[in-house]
Motif scaffolding. Structure first.
Motif, PDB file in Angstrom:
ATOM      1  N   ALA A   1       0.804  -1.213   0.000  1.00 19.94           N
ATOM      2  CA  ALA A   1       0.000   0.000   0.000  1.00 19.94           C
ATOM      3  C   ALA A   1       0.840   1.268   0.000  1.00 19.94           C
ATOM      4  N   SER A   2       2.168   1.134   0.192  1.00 16.98           N
ATOM      5  CA  SER A   2       3.025   2.317   0.272  1.00 16.98           C
ATOM      6  C   SER A   2       3.370   2.881  -1.099  1.00 16.98           C
ATOM      7  N   ILE A   3       3.062   2.154  -2.166  1.00 15.47           N
ATOM      8  CA  ILE A   3       3.415   2.588  -3.513  1.00 15.47           C
ATOM      9  C   ILE A   3       2.237   3.316  -4.153  1.00 15.47           C
ATOM     10  N   SER A   4       2.521   4.467  -4.739  1.00 22.84           N
ATOM     11  CA  SER A   4       1.528   5.158  -5.555  1.00 22.84           C
ATOM     12  C   SER A   4       2.131   5.404  -6.925  1.00 22.84           C
ATOM     13  N   LEU A   5       1.282   5.609  -7.928  1.00 27.56           N
ATOM     14  CA  LEU A   5       1.785   5.853  -9.273  1.00 27.56           C
ATOM     15  C   LEU A   5       2.656   7.107  -9.314  1.00 27.56           C
ATOM     16  N   PHE A   6       2.286   8.129  -8.553  1.00 31.55           N
ATOM     17  CA  PHE A   6       3.075   9.352  -8.543  1.00 31.55           C
ATOM     18  C   PHE A   6       4.472   9.112  -7.986  1.00 31.55           C
ATOM     19  N   GLU A   7       4.592   8.201  -7.025  1.00 34.31           N
ATOM     20  CA  GLU A   7       5.912   7.867  -6.487  1.00 34.31           C
ATOM     21  C   GLU A   7       6.756   7.128  -7.510  1.00 34.31           C
ATOM     22  N   LEU A   8       6.106   6.514  -8.489  1.00 26.37           N
ATOM     23  CA  LEU A   8       6.820   5.790  -9.543  1.00 26.37           C
ATOM     24  C   LEU A   8       7.151   6.684 -10.731  1.00 26.37           C
ATOM     25  N   GLY A   9       6.731   7.949 -10.680  1.00 26.56           N
ATOM     26  CA  GLY A   9       7.037   8.873 -11.764  1.00 26.56           C
ATOM     27  C   GLY A   9       5.871   9.196 -12.673  1.00 26.56           C
ATOM     28  N   TRP A  10       4.658   8.949 -12.215  1.00 27.11           N
ATOM     29  CA  TRP A  10       3.458   9.199 -13.016  1.00 27.11           C
ATOM     30  C   TRP A  10       3.230  10.690 -13.196  1.00 27.11           C
ATOM     31  N   GLN A  11       2.858  11.087 -14.437  1.00 24.34           N
ATOM     32  CA  GLN A  11       2.639  12.497 -14.737  1.00 24.34           C
ATOM     33  C   GLN A  11       1.401  12.682 -15.610  1.00 24.34           C
ATOM     34  N   THR A  12       1.015  13.949 -15.764  1.00 26.26           N
ATOM     35  CA  THR A  12      -0.184  14.281 -16.528  1.00 26.26           C
ATOM     36  C   THR A  12      -0.108  13.777 -17.957  1.00 26.26           C
ATOM     37  N   TYR A  13       1.085  13.827 -18.549  1.00 28.41           N
ATOM     38  CA  TYR A  13       1.251  13.377 -19.931  1.00 28.41           C
ATOM     39  C   TYR A  13       0.772  11.943 -20.117  1.00 28.41           C
ATOM     40  N   PHE A  14       1.028  11.080 -19.145  1.00 24.27           N
ATOM     41  CA  PHE A  14       0.592   9.690 -19.230  1.00 24.27           C
ATOM     42  C   PHE A  14      -0.891   9.560 -18.869  1.00 24.27           C
ATOM     43  N   GLN A  15      -1.325  10.343 -17.901  1.00 22.29           N
ATOM     44  CA  GLN A  15      -2.731  10.316 -17.492  1.00 22.29           C
ATOM     45  C   GLN A  15      -3.651  10.624 -18.666  1.00 22.29           C
ATOM     46  N   GLN A  16      -3.217  11.554 -19.526  1.00 22.71           N
ATOM     47  CA  GLN A  16      -4.047  11.964 -20.660  1.00 22.71           C
ATOM     48  C   GLN A  16      -4.222  10.863 -21.698  1.00 22.71           C
ATOM     49  N   GLN A  17      -3.423   9.808 -21.625  1.00 20.43           N
ATOM     50  CA  GLN A  17      -3.516   8.719 -22.597  1.00 20.43           C
ATOM     51  C   GLN A  17      -4.470   7.615 -22.163  1.00 20.43           C
ATOM     52  N   LEU A  18      -5.020   7.718 -20.964  1.00 16.77           N
ATOM     53  CA  LEU A  18      -5.882   6.667 -20.435  1.00 16.77           C
ATOM     54  C   LEU A  18      -7.310   6.823 -20.937  1.00 16.77           C
ATOM     55  N   SER A  19      -7.947   5.686 -21.169  1.00 16.19           N
ATOM     56  CA  SER A  19      -9.354   5.664 -21.556  1.00 16.19           C
ATOM     57  C   SER A  19     -10.219   5.428 -20.324  1.00 16.19           C
ATOM     58  N   LEU A  20     -11.519   5.490 -20.503  1.00 16.76           N
ATOM     59  CA  LEU A  20     -12.438   5.228 -19.392  1.00 16.76           C
ATOM     60  C   LEU A  20     -12.296   3.794 -18.907  1.00 16.76           C
ATOM     61  N   ASP A  21     -12.091   2.847 -19.837  1.00 18.66           N
ATOM     62  CA  ASP A  21     -11.877   1.448 -19.443  1.00 18.66           C
ATOM     63  C   ASP A  21     -10.607   1.298 -18.606  1.00 18.66           C
ATOM     64  N   ASP A  22      -9.582   2.024 -18.999  1.00 17.80           N
ATOM     65  CA  ASP A  22      -8.340   1.956 -18.231  1.00 17.80           C
ATOM     66  C   ASP A  22      -8.569   2.394 -16.787  1.00 17.80           C
ATOM     67  N   LEU A  23      -9.309   3.464 -16.628  1.00 19.69           N
ATOM     68  CA  LEU A  23      -9.549   4.002 -15.296  1.00 19.69           C
ATOM     69  C   LEU A  23     -10.433   3.095 -14.448  1.00 19.69           C
ATOM     70  N   GLU A  24     -11.375   2.414 -15.103  1.00 19.64           N
ATOM     71  CA  GLU A  24     -12.347   1.615 -14.350  1.00 19.64           C
ATOM     72  C   GLU A  24     -11.970   0.144 -14.246  1.00 19.64           C
ATOM     73  N   LEU A  25     -11.283  -0.397 -15.276  1.00 23.74           N
ATOM     74  CA  LEU A  25     -11.080  -1.842 -15.332  1.00 23.74           C
ATOM     75  C   LEU A  25      -9.620  -2.278 -15.311  1.00 23.74           C
ATOM     76  N   HIS A  26      -8.733  -1.403 -15.724  1.00 24.74           N
ATOM     77  CA  HIS A  26      -7.339  -1.821 -15.919  1.00 24.74           C
ATOM     78  C   HIS A  26      -6.421  -1.293 -14.825  1.00 24.74           C
ATOM     79  N   LYS A  27      -5.161  -1.760 -14.867  1.00 28.53           N
ATOM     80  CA  LYS A  27      -4.127  -1.331 -13.933  1.00 28.53           C
ATOM     81  C   LYS A  27      -2.963  -0.711 -14.717  1.00 28.53           C
ATOM     82  N   ILE A  28      -2.247   0.179 -14.046  1.00 32.07           N
ATOM     83  CA  ILE A  28      -1.095   0.833 -14.645  1.00 32.07           C
ATOM     84  C   ILE A  28       0.159   0.372 -13.911  1.00 32.07           C
ATOM     85  N   ALA A  29       1.214   0.069 -14.668  1.00 27.85           N
ATOM     86  CA  ALA A  29       2.463  -0.381 -14.047  1.00 27.85           C
ATOM     87  C   ALA A  29       3.639   0.147 -14.859  1.00 27.85           C
ATOM     88  N   ARG A  30       4.806   0.150 -14.220  1.00 31.71           N
ATOM     89  CA  ARG A  30       6.015   0.650 -14.878  1.00 31.71           C
ATOM     90  C   ARG A  30       7.056  -0.452 -14.961  1.00 31.71           C
TER      91      ARG A  30
END
Length: 325
Positions: free
Chosen positions: A3-32
Motif C-alpha cells: 500500500a506504500s506505492i503510488s503511481l506518482f511515487e513511480l514517476g506518473w505524470q499528466t502526460y501519461f494520465q491523458q492517454q488513459l481511456s475510461l476502461d483503463d480508469l475503471e477496469l485496468h491497472k497501470i504499471a512501470r
C-alpha cells in the motif's frame, strides 16, 4: 499488496494520465517496467510486482515504460513515451525527465565527453543538468565551468566538492514529485558518491519494499532510474563516441575541400569511408553536430549554436510536460 506505492511515487505524470481511456480508469491497472529479461518483463505497480510474459504481439519495451494491463495482469498496451534512450536500435531506458551529467574537475575533465553526453540527452528528449564534482581538487574551477557554460548559456550547472553539502542540497531542489532522474558520467567522475550523498541506499524509504533494482525514491518525491544497460551506455557509448569523432576529424583533413560538408562534394574522404564500410554513418552525423559548436578559429558559430540551444529545450518536450509542472 504494497500500500506504500503510488503511481506518482513511480514517476506518473499528466502526460501519461491523458492517454488513459475510461476502461483503463475503471477496469485496468497501470504499471512501470522495472526489469527486462529474455522471456518476461517485471512491472512495478500500486499492487506490487507484476510478471508479464513477452509475446510477439507486444511492442518492444524497456525499463521506465508505462504499461496498461487488465485485471488478470495481461498486457493491454504501452503508453507513449516522453523520452527514450537507445543505442543501435537497442532500447536502453525511457521516460526520464532529467539527467545529471557528472564530470570530475580533476585531470580527467573532458569537455568533449560532456558535449557528447549532452547530445545523448538531447536526442532522448530529456533535460540535462551538468554536475561538476571534485571542485576541491581543482585550481581552475571557474575556468572549466565557463567552458561548459559556453556549450549552452541556458545549461544548468552545479559544482560540488567533498567538503560541503550545500551544493547537494541545491541539487535536491531540482527533484520534483513525479519526475524521473538518471545519472550519467564516465568511470571515476564521482557518480557513486553523488548517489550516496543524495539518497541513503540502505534506508527503507529509498526502496519500494518489493525486490527490484531499477527504481529508487529520491528526495521531494522524485524517482531515480538506474539499470545495467544505462550504466553500460554511459561507460561505453559516450567514450567510444568521442574517439569516433576523432576518427572522422582525421578523415575530414583528407577531403578535397577545406569547407567540405561531407554530403555530396567530390573528393570527400569521409563519404568514401562510409561507402566502403569503414565508418558508420551515425558517427558522421555526430561529428556534424559537434562541429556546430566551433568555427575554424575556435569561436562559436551563431546560427547552429543557437539551434542547439533551442533544441535543448525542444517544443515537443515542453508540450509533453507543460501540464505536469
Amino acid at each position: 499488496m504494497d500500500a506504500s506505492i503510488s503511481l506518482f511515487e513511480l514517476g506518473w505524470q499528466t502526460y501519461f494520465q491523458q492517454q488513459l481511456s475510461l476502461d483503463d480508469l475503471e477496469l485496468h491497472k497501470i504499471a512501470r517496467v522495472c526489469q527486462v529479461e529474455s522471456s518476461q518483463y517485471a512491472l512495478l505497480s500500486e499492487n506490487g510486482l507484476i510478471s508479464l510474459s513477452k509475446h510477439t504481439s507486444q511492442p518492444n519495451m524497456t525499463i521506465g515504460d508505462w504499461v496498461v494491463v487488465d485485471a488478470a495482469s495481461q498486457f493491454v498496451r504501452k503508453l507513449d513515451r516522453s523520452a527514450l534512450f537507445n543505442q543501435d536500435q537497442h532500447l536502453i531506458a525511457s521516460n526520464i525527465d532529467t539527467v545529471l551529467i557528472v564530470s570530475a574537475l580533476d585531470e580527467s575533465f573532458n569537455l568533449d565527453l560532456i558535449k557528447r553526453y549532452l547530445e545523448l540527452v538531447h536526442d532522448a528528449e530529456a533535460d540535462a543538468i551538468v554536475v561538476l564534482t571534485k571542485a576541491d581538487l581543482c585550481d581552475s574551477v571557474e575556468e572549466k565551468r565557463d567552458q561548459v557554460q559556453r556549450l549552452n548559456p541556458l545549461l544548468m550547472i552545479e559544482t560540488v566538492n567533498t567538503k560541503s553539502d550545500e551544493p547537494l542540497e541545491a541539487l535536491k531542489g531540482f527533484f520534483k514529485k513525479g519526475k524521473t532522474v538518471a545519472i550519467l558520467g564516465a568511470p571515476g567522475s564521482g557518480k557513486s558518491r553523488l548517489v550516496r550523498s543524495l539518497i541513503d541506499v540502505e534506508a527503507d524509504t529509498t526502496h519500494f519494499s518489493v525486490k527490484q533494482d531499477a527504481l529508487f525514491r529520491l528526495p521531494n518525491g522524485a524517482v531515480l532510474l538506474d539499470s545495467p544497460a544505462l550504466r553500460e551506455l554511459q561507460a561505453n557509448e559516450a567514450l567510444s563516441a568521442v574517439s569516433g569523432l576523432e576518427k572522422v576529424a582525421k578523415l575530414a583533413e583528407k577531403c578535397r575541400f577545406n569547407d567540405c560538408t561531407h554530403s555530396n562534394e567530390p573528393g570527400c574522404a569521409v563519404k568514401q569511408a562510409v561507402e566502403q564500410g569503414e565508418l558508420e554513418e551515425q558517427r558522421v552525423k555526430a561529428f556534424k553536430r559537434s562541429s556546430f559548436f566551433q568555427d575554424d578559429d575556435g569561436g562559436q558559430k551563431s546560427k547552429p549554436h543557437d539551434k542547439f540551444h533551442r533544441s535543448a529545450h525542444s517544443e515537443a518536450r515542453a508540450r509533453k510536460h507543460s501540464l505536469s509542472e
